[in-house]
Design a protein around this motif. Structure first.
Motif, mmCIF file in Angstrom:
data_model
loop_
_atom_site.group_PDB
_atom_site.id
_atom_site.type_symbol
_atom_site.label_atom_id
_atom_site.label_comp_id
_atom_site.label_asym_id
_atom_site.label_seq_id
_atom_site.Cartn_x
_atom_site.Cartn_y
_atom_site.Cartn_z
ATOM 1 N N GLU A 1 0.838 -1.198 0.000
ATOM 2 C CA GLU A 1 0.000 0.000 0.000
ATOM 3 C C GLU A 1 0.871 1.247 0.000
ATOM 4 N N ALA A 2 0.287 2.333 -0.513
ATOM 5 C CA ALA A 2 1.036 3.589 -0.557
ATOM 6 C C ALA A 2 1.191 4.184 0.836
ATOM 7 N N GLY A 3 0.210 3.939 1.706
ATOM 8 C CA GLY A 3 0.285 4.454 3.072
ATOM 9 C C GLY A 3 -0.032 5.933 3.165
ATOM 10 N N TYR A 4 0.136 6.477 4.369
ATOM 11 C CA TYR A 4 -0.193 7.870 4.642
ATOM 12 C C TYR A 4 1.067 8.713 4.830
ATOM 13 N N ARG A 5 0.901 10.014 4.644
ATOM 14 C CA ARG A 5 1.978 10.933 4.978
ATOM 15 C C ARG A 5 2.262 10.839 6.481
ATOM 16 N N PRO A 6 3.479 11.121 6.912
ATOM 17 C CA PRO A 6 3.801 11.041 8.343
ATOM 18 C C PRO A 6 2.882 11.930 9.174
ATOM 19 N N VAL A 7 2.527 11.452 10.353
ATOM 20 C CA VAL A 7 1.602 12.190 11.223
ATOM 21 C C VAL A 7 2.126 13.585 11.526
ATOM 22 N N HIS A 8 3.414 13.700 11.857
ATOM 23 C CA HIS A 8 3.959 14.999 12.240
ATOM 24 C C HIS A 8 3.893 16.004 11.093
ATOM 25 N N GLU A 9 3.782 15.504 9.867
ATOM 26 C CA GLU A 9 3.687 16.401 8.716
ATOM 27 C C GLU A 9 2.240 16.758 8.405
ATOM 28 N N ARG A 10 1.363 15.769 8.419
ATOM 29 C CA ARG A 10 -0.021 15.996 7.966
ATOM 30 C C ARG A 10 -0.905 16.656 9.019
ATOM 31 N N ILE A 11 -0.515 16.603 10.282
ATOM 32 C CA ILE A 11 -1.368 17.093 11.351
ATOM 33 C C ILE A 11 -1.544 18.606 11.315
ATOM 34 N N ASP A 12 -0.710 19.292 10.561
ATOM 35 C CA ASP A 12 -0.790 20.753 10.498
ATOM 36 C C ASP A 12 -1.458 21.273 9.231
ATOM 37 N N GLU B 1 -3.325 10.485 2.049
ATOM 38 C CA GLU B 1 -2.872 9.272 1.379
ATOM 39 C C GLU B 1 -1.819 9.581 0.325
ATOM 40 N N GLN B 2 -0.799 8.754 0.284
ATOM 41 C CA GLN B 2 0.265 8.894 -0.695
ATOM 42 C C GLN B 2 -0.030 7.997 -1.904
ATOM 43 N N THR B 3 0.887 7.922 -2.843
ATOM 44 C CA THR B 3 0.713 7.051 -4.006
ATOM 45 C C THR B 3 2.025 6.366 -4.325
ATOM 46 N N LEU B 4 1.932 5.253 -5.004
ATOM 47 C CA LEU B 4 3.121 4.533 -5.431
ATOM 48 C C LEU B 4 3.589 5.040 -6.786
ATOM 49 N N SER B 5 4.795 4.709 -7.161
ATOM 50 C CA SER B 5 5.273 5.023 -8.502
ATOM 51 C C SER B 5 4.480 4.213 -9.520
ATOM 52 N N ARG C 1 2.938 0.504 -9.105
ATOM 53 C CA ARG C 1 1.505 0.328 -9.304
ATOM 54 C C ARG C 1 1.227 -0.797 -10.302
ATOM 55 N N ARG C 2 2.012 -0.867 -11.367
ATOM 56 C CA ARG C 2 1.837 -1.944 -12.343
ATOM 57 C C ARG C 2 2.164 -3.304 -11.716
ATOM 58 N N ILE C 3 3.170 -3.331 -10.855
ATOM 59 C CA ILE C 3 3.516 -4.578 -10.167
ATOM 60 C C ILE C 3 2.356 -5.026 -9.278
ATOM 61 N N GLN C 4 1.735 -4.082 -8.581
ATOM 62 C CA GLN C 4 0.591 -4.426 -7.737
ATOM 63 C C GLN C 4 -0.578 -4.937 -8.573
ATOM 64 N N ALA C 5 -0.778 -4.348 -9.749
ATOM 65 C CA ALA C 5 -1.860 -4.798 -10.626
ATOM 66 C C ALA C 5 -1.616 -6.224 -11.108
ATOM 67 N N SER C 6 -0.366 -6.620 -11.204
ATOM 68 C CA SER C 6 -0.049 -7.977 -11.677
ATOM 69 C C SER C 6 -0.528 -9.044 -10.705
ATOM 70 N N ARG C 7 -0.818 -8.666 -9.472
ATOM 71 C CA ARG C 7 -1.256 -9.636 -8.462
ATOM 72 C C ARG C 7 -2.664 -10.155 -8.725
ATOM 73 N N CYS C 8 -3.444 -9.462 -9.557
ATOM 74 C CA CYS C 8 -4.779 -9.951 -9.907
ATOM 75 C C CYS C 8 -4.610 -11.315 -10.579
#
Length: 474
Positions: free
Chosen positions: A14-25, A31-35, A39-46
């Motif tokens: 998963e791309a996960g979230y921005r660090p708490v200390h950064e996003r709290i302000d 939510e972040q994103t993958l390259s 992303r194509r590698i993750q799609a291959s899991r289908c």
């Protein structure tokens, strides 16, 4: 499938979230994103599972295996074309949908590592916008006009579908800007409003007319709509919050959840909010009553205000972590959900009923809560709540009620729009979205009661098809 065995060696990422200390302000999306490569590698899991339960579980009928394969092969444009054929606005569902598809993914059911369907969906539509795959469509007009009342997810989908079929569509909404719940209910840290604005500009380029700050029933009557348009679609949502009428409810400091969320979103949009209606959680003890997503959104907003303490209470028991044997597939899994807002700081408690609000000189100071037990029903029905007598006082400067919304049809709210037609006090909606008033249809939460954005979109899609059948004489 390009690589039907990739799931054996590639794990979910998963791309996960921005660090708490950064996003709290700030209120930017957490939510972040993958390259694109990841992303194509993750799609291959289908895994080409044969019977795609993800497709079955999606209210929109998305063809996930097809566009996952196209994404894996790098065919981003084809992936978008397949995705957008069933989902009008993947940029919304790709951010805020609870991903019913992932709950039914064979990899979820077998090893608890579903394909990252929702994140992949968001990536596909963002590439489509960035690369210019999405261009305005200008359909040939058929000479008929449709009014859509409400610019939330259901109304926008209905308007989009009807517009593409050649109808001249006008969307009416009482708010300052279109989007409904998407704009005024969901915090920016989950859905940036620039994402909505981008789509609205496209809809306007394609010919949809938006009449904002127009309240049907006040600024224009239902009778006038019926007379001026060939069909009317009611997509007014379910925005009347469920109240908690206990002692002290009128104390200053007790608010509905949307009072906080809508006002905060308006301020971020630069929309004027009267000083007396503004709510600041800074340095205050905040109590959120209600354990759902709306309550979680209040938690995240209070954290960004830098509240002194945030607590969220729920009358139901704490659900189990990971797997709940009481809700096996294909039921929706009732498991403990820890949101990005909870990660930022929140005390969470369960099995607590609120007895009374306590105040001094008209100002809230705390809430008396009582521990409850849930007794299983002998017939397997709904458990019965039993109060234990064990009470305590939770100190609170602000309380936000996040206990859901009343059903518009059952509560007669939709009927209010009908009063100017023939004085009737009731209105019915059949299985085809047609109401008991000629030419008038309804969709979304206005019909179902408060539900998911993706289900509202599916309802708008269905109702647009019904209106087309009605007006084309099919």
């Amino acid at each position: 499938m390009g690589d039907p065995r990739a799931f054996l060696t590639i794990h979910r990422k998963e791309a996960g979230y921005r660090p708490v200390h950064e996003r709290i302000d700030d209120f930017s999306e957490v939510e972040q994103t993958l390259s694109t490569g990841d992303r194509r590698i993750q799609a291959s899991r289908c895994m080409d599972c044969g019977v795609p339960f993800c497709h079955w579980a999606c209210p929109l009928g998305n063809k996930q295996p097809e566009w996952q394969d196209m994404l894996y092969k790098g065919n981003w444009q084809d992936a978008y074309l397949v995705l957008s054929a069933t989902c009008d606005f993947p940029e919304f569902t790709g951010r805020i949908c609870p991903a019913l598809c992932e709950k039914s993914c064979v990899l979820k059911l077998s090893c608890d590592e579903p394909v990252t369907i929702r994140e992949n969906e968001a990536s596909i539509v963002e590439v489509a916008f960035r690369e210019g795959y999405i261009k305005p469509v200008h359909p040939v007009r058929n000479g008929k006009r449709v009014a859509v009342v409400g610019s939330g997810p259901a109304g926008l989908v209905a308007a989009n579908r009807l517009n593409h079929k050649g109808y001249e569509v006008t969307v009416f909404d009482k708010h300052e800007k279109p989007g409904g719940l998407l704009r005024f209910g969901i915090p920016n840290f989950k859905l940036g409003k620039n994402i909505i604005d981008r789509r609205i500009r496209l809809l306007e380029d394609e010919g949809i007319i938006f009449r904002m700050n127009t309240c049907v029933g006040l600024d224009i009557t239902t009778r006038e709509l019926i007379d001026q348009f060939d069909a009317v679609c009611l997509a007014i949502g379910s925005e009347v919050p469920r109240d908690l009428p206990i002692e002290g409810r009128s104390l200053k400091g007790v608010h509905f959840a949307l009072e906080l969320l809508a006002n905060q979103n308006r301020l971020l949009e630069g929309i004027s909010v009267p000083e007396e209606e503004r709510i600041s959680c800074k340095g205050k003890k905040v109590l959120v009553i209600g354990g759902g997503d709306t309550g979680s959104d209040c938690v995240g907003t209070a954290n960004r205000h830098h509240a002194a303490q945030v607590m969220q209470i729920e009358i139901m028991p704490q659900p189990p972590v990971g797997y709940n044997p009481a809700t096996p597939w294909p039921m929706y899994p009732q498991v403990l959900k820890t949101s990005s807002s909870h990660e930022e700081g929140c005390i969470r408690r369960w099995n607590l009923a609120s007895n009374r609000f306590i105040g001094e000189n008209g100002v809230l100071k705390g809430v008396e809560v009582e521990e409850v037990e849930w007794i299983p029903a002998v017939d397997g029905g709904r458990p019965q709540m039993k109060k234990t007598g064990r009470t305590e006082i939770i100190e609170a400067d602000l309380v936000f009620l996040a206990m859901g919304f009343v059903h518009p049809v059952q509560e007669g709210i939709i009927a209010e729009l009908n009063l100017s037609v023939d004085g009737r006090q009731d209105i019915a909606v059949d299985a085809c979205s047609k109401t008991s008033v000629d030419k008038v249809f309804a969709c979304g939460d206005a019909v179902s009661g408060a539900s998911l954005v993706v289900k509202a979109m599916a309802s708008g899609k269905k109702t647009a098809a019904e209106i087309d059948r009605y007006l084309s004489g099919k």
